[in-house]
Design an enzyme around this catalytic site. Structure first.
Site, mmCIF file in Angstrom:
data_model
loop_
_atom_site.group_PDB
_atom_site.id
_atom_site.type_symbol
_atom_site.label_atom_id
_atom_site.label_comp_id
_atom_site.label_asym_id
_atom_site.label_seq_id
_atom_site.Cartn_x
_atom_site.Cartn_y
_atom_site.Cartn_z
ATOM 1 C CG ASP A 121 31.078 -1.061 -11.948
ATOM 2 O OD1 ASP A 121 30.311 -1.539 -11.644
ATOM 3 O OD2 ASP A 121 32.027 -0.099 -11.880
ATOM 4 C CE1 TYR A 201 36.742 -6.266 -7.157
ATOM 5 C CE2 TYR A 201 36.939 -4.905 -5.455
ATOM 6 C CZ TYR A 201 35.465 -4.909 -6.550
ATOM 7 O OH TYR A 201 34.513 -4.599 -6.118
#
Length: 449
Positions: A121, A201
């Protein structure tokens, strides 16, 4: 014309004659300006025509294509996300395809068999993003090489045994905050999205007043296969109606050498696929647990979607510290170019240098401010009243709010427990909402975000 006649002085002219003279001079000036402008335009156009040589159309039929994977790193802080968007071209993907087209490595995106591993994002960075696509190749055969119909590439003059330096030429035209790290030839069925076995992540944050051990214990409850609808933003509009995902591992640990609230930490989570905003929502809950506002068993409650089918309203963590750190594929052997690798290291060292200098300047200011002894009596400070005989009590100000800015939204004075808050729409309500608008075809296909 009498050349000996004297030009009348301005003071000798009548008002009408002065006005006529001024208008005459204005006309002369305009004609001169027009002449100069035309001359300059002609000169500029001539220079441009000399500089701009007509470009020959590149003949892609003289080259085969090769199915390859590219490993990409980027600092996403100034971009509107990875994926191309209709409303903006300020995306990582847009810059990548500009570079691919400029270097003539692809003829068109639609013909490139393109896939991406992750869809990060706005503001999110990556060190292990991977894309797969068909690129122009010098070779006529080899792993991943796709021959042109009629073997037209075999008739081309020039080198047919040395591969194009993909990493080198792409980094020459990409922005400095987007780097291709390596490439690899892959088979025709390889997809950066569907062939990825696991994604890692990392979320970096200062310790502040957080209990890291408590956060780590709570993170272990996320491991395994669960319905994470209460730990994400539902993407029903794009057809995502299944929220079961598998977390392989989760760790919260200290990484920095600093002490106290300035000590850097990280949350690392590994899974096969993730939902929209899933990592940032998980971090937000872990922050509440680490700060003592929630107990670790809140994770169990939110994972129990039968008992809690609606997500409580809460703010997710900031995108700034989030990094798609690694993507794992079977049988992919990355090829690094020494010269380009050295250039990338040098560039990142320069970026690091700038940031670490700013960090140390700020830290020195904070250290100095924390040593200042200030009056404890705030009422006296406000009124300006001082009593000569009374000794004023002073102390250093100590606050540990180094990570407070990482949670979006405003903080309330009185904390409201998650399970007592208003809730979002249920999955069923959202499906019905989009079905009514005919924006969703009902499907049970598990879509990876």
């Amino acid at each position: 014309m009498d050349l000996t006649a004297e030009t009348p002085k301005p003071e000798d002219l009548t008002r009408d004659e002065l006005i006529a003279k001024v208008r005459q001079l204005e006309g002369i000036v305009k004609r001169l300006e027009s002449t100069n402008s035309t001359t300059e335009q002609s000169s500029t156009q001539g220079k441009k025509q000399r500089r701009q040589k007509p470009q020959r159309k590149f003949d892609f039929s003289k080259y085969n294509t090769r199915h390859v994977a590219l490993r990409v790193a980027y600092l996403g802080w100034s971009y509107d996300g990875f994926q191309s968007q209709e409303t903006t071209d300020n995306t990582i993907e847009a810059r990548l395809f500009e570079a691919l087209s400029k270097t003539r490595l692809i003829e068109a995106r639609q013909m490139s068999n393109y896939h991406r591993c992750g869809r990060t994002d706005k503001g999110v960075s990556a060190f292990g993003q991977v894309i797969s696509l068909d690129l122009r190749t010098n070779l006529v055969e080899g792993p991943g090489v796709i021959p042109r119909p009629g073997e037209s590439a075999n008739q081309r003059d020039g080198d047919k045994t040395t591969e194009i330096k993909y990493v080198y030429i792409l980094n020459k035209v990409l922005p400095a905050d987007i780097r291709v790290l390596a490439w690899a030839p892959v088979g025709p069925d390889f997809s950066a999205r569907f062939s990825c076995q696991q994604r890692t992540y990392k979320y970096f944050f200062p310790r502040g007043n957080l209990d890291i051990q408590r956060m780590h214990q709570a993170a272990q409850k996320l491991v395994g296969e669960h319905d994470f609808r209460n730990f994400c933003k539902m993407d029903v509009a794009n057809g995502v109606v299944t929220f079961i995902r598998r977390i392989i591992s989760a760790h919260v640990r200290v990484t920095g050498v600093e002490t106290g609230g300035y000590q850097m930490c990280e949350f690392q989570v590994v899974g096969n696929a993730f939902l929209w905003h899933q990592v940032r929502c998980m971090v937000a809950i872990l922050f509440l647990i680490g700060g003592g506002q929630e107990e670790p068993d809140i994770v169990d409650s939110l994972l129990d979607v039968k008992k809690h089918p609606r997500k409580p309203q809460y703010h997710m963590a900031s995108e700034l510290p989030l990094v798609l750190y690694d993507s794992t594929f079977e049988g992919v052997n990355w090829i690094y170019d020494y010269e380009t690798h050295e250039q990338t290291l040098h560039h990142l060292q320069k970026v690091w240098c700038g940031h670490v200098i700013k960090t140390n300047i700020l830290k020195s200011m904070l250290d100095s401010l924390e040593k200042v002894e200030v009056p404890k009596n705030r009422e006296k400070e406000r009124t300006g009243i001082e009593e000569e005989m009374e000794e004023e009590e002073t102390s250093c100000v100590k606050i540990v709010k180094q990570n407070e800015s990482l949670i979006e939204g405003t903080r309330t004075k009185v904390y409201r427990p998650l399970l007592e808050r208003p809730t979002c729409e249920s999955l069923e309500d959202r499906i019905e909402h989009y079905a009514k608008k005919r924006k969703l075809e009902m499907t049970e296909a598990d879509q990876s975000s």
